[in-house]
Design an enzyme around this catalytic site. Structure first.
Site, PDB file in Angstrom:
ATOM      1  N   TYR A  56       0.824  -1.196   0.000  1.00  0.00           N
ATOM      2  CA  TYR A  56       0.000   0.000   0.000  1.00  0.00           C
ATOM      3  C   TYR A  56       0.865   1.256   0.000  1.00  0.00           C
ATOM      4  CZ  TYR A  56      -3.566  -3.380   1.535  1.00  0.00           C
ATOM      5  OH  TYR A  56      -4.395  -4.464   1.649  1.00  0.00           O
ATOM      6  N   HIS A 142      -0.001 -12.377   1.384  1.00  0.00           N
ATOM      7  CA  HIS A 142      -0.746 -11.401   0.595  1.00  0.00           C
ATOM      8  C   HIS A 142      -0.795 -11.801  -0.885  1.00  0.00           C
ATOM      9  CE1 HIS A 142      -1.491  -6.789  -0.079  1.00  0.00           C
ATOM     10  NE2 HIS A 142      -2.580  -7.522  -0.229  1.00  0.00           N
TER      11      HIS A 142
END
Length: 331
Positions: A56, A142
């Site tokens: 992110y 992830h």
């Protein structure tokens, strides 16, 4: 706000969690003051669970959330981040932005997939450095969509060892699909799954595999993407569904849901947040927010009473299948 345990771990998360992707400047920049105000509003609303990832904003989200949480008692909140992408500095400095990957930040680093045991440990160490904290409560693998074998054979055992050593309290997998997480639930000893977009008012595909498996094995599911990236927050032509333009039939379905909700005096947003929490395997809902107004609204929708007749009317209208769990007012 009510807290629940994640799987068989001792970690506890509030039923509503703060998703940190937007604080990595997802699509558009978020000023520092606005990011801090969003976190302040989340804390004021009783939210004590925060999720982030190196992906992110090339670490920006981790830095912002870490800087904020360092001012709070460490045992007062639950923090999760993710492994699987290593950030490598660009040797000659940034040459542009990171918008090709969805983030309005300078391209100071490149991402490299790495689900090796060494990669997991390095990623965790680098996350701790960016966060400026001494521990991370929950770590998710992830998006190992194209790296399933390495994630199962190398990354997962590394996380299992870190949990056994007490370095992390809980481990899991975070994905936008339900099939591979269901495999992890059946074949490993993970504590939690972070599932984005696959258990919503418009998409209940996780009922086919992940949610029954999680309920059977005592694994907690945290549901993200309950608005399917926008359509269930503000249904209209041109709205997005999973970050692309929503097809007409889904727009029409969402608008019909909104009509039923309006008849009962309930925003569709409230129904979207509360729906996912009804499944017994679901521990919480993670909502992304880029400002104080968005997270305050999410907390208000979470707390809003919803009459049982609303769910019955959605079923009668053919908008919700028979047998799908619907909420009791137990949040």
């Amino acid at each position: 706000m009510r807290q629940v345990r994640l799987g068989r771990s001792t970690n506890r998360s509030t039923r509503l969690a703060f998703g940190g992707a937007a604080l990595g400047n997802l699509f558009t920049p978020v000023p520092e003051t606005v990011a801090t105000a969003a976190l302040d509003a989340a804390w004021a609303a009783g939210i004590r669970s925060f999720d982030t990832a190196p992906h992110y904003g090339l670490g920006l989200s981790e830095r912002r959330i870490g800087r904020y949480l360092r001012e709070r008692p460490r045992d007062a909140y639950h923090l999760s981040t993710k492994v699987g992408r290593l950030l490598e500095p660009v040797p000659c400095g940034p040459t542009g932005d990171d918008l090709d990957n969805g983030f309005a930040v300078a391209a100071t680093h490149t991402r490299h997939w790495d689900f090796s045991a060494d990669g997991v440990r390095r990623s965790l160490e680098e996350s701790l450095a960016r966060l400026g904290l001494d521990r991370i409560d929950t770590v998710y693998l992830h998006d190992p969509d194209d790296h399933a074998r390495q994630a199962l054979e190398e990354a997962y055992p590394a996380l299992e060892r870190l949990r056994a050593e007490g370095v992390v309290g809980a481990i899991g997998i975070g994905m936008n699909q339900s099939a591979l997480p269901a495999r992890f639930v059946r074949d490993t000893d993970i504590d939690a799954v972070l599932l984005a977009g696959r258990y919503t008012l418009l998409d209940q595909s996780a009922l086919q595999d992940l949610l029954p498996a999680a309920a059977e094995h005592g694994v907690s599911v945290v549901v993200g993407g309950v608005f399917n990236s926008g359509l269930l927050a503000a249904p209209r032509p041109g709205a997005t569904f999973d970050y692309t333009s929503a097809p007409e039939h889904l727009v029409a379905r969402a608008l019909r849901m909104e009509e039923v909700c309006t008849w009962h005096g309930v925003p569709l947003r409230a129904a979207a947040v509360r729906f996912a929490l009804a499944h017994p395997a679901v521990a919480g809902v993670l909502v992304g927010a880029r400002n104080a107004e968005e997270i305050t609204d999410a907390a208000q929708q979470y707390a809003r009473p919803i009459p049982a007749a609303l769910w019955a009317d959605l079923r009668s209208a053919g908008l919700l299948g028979a047998g799908i769990p619907t909420p009791e007012d137990d949040h």
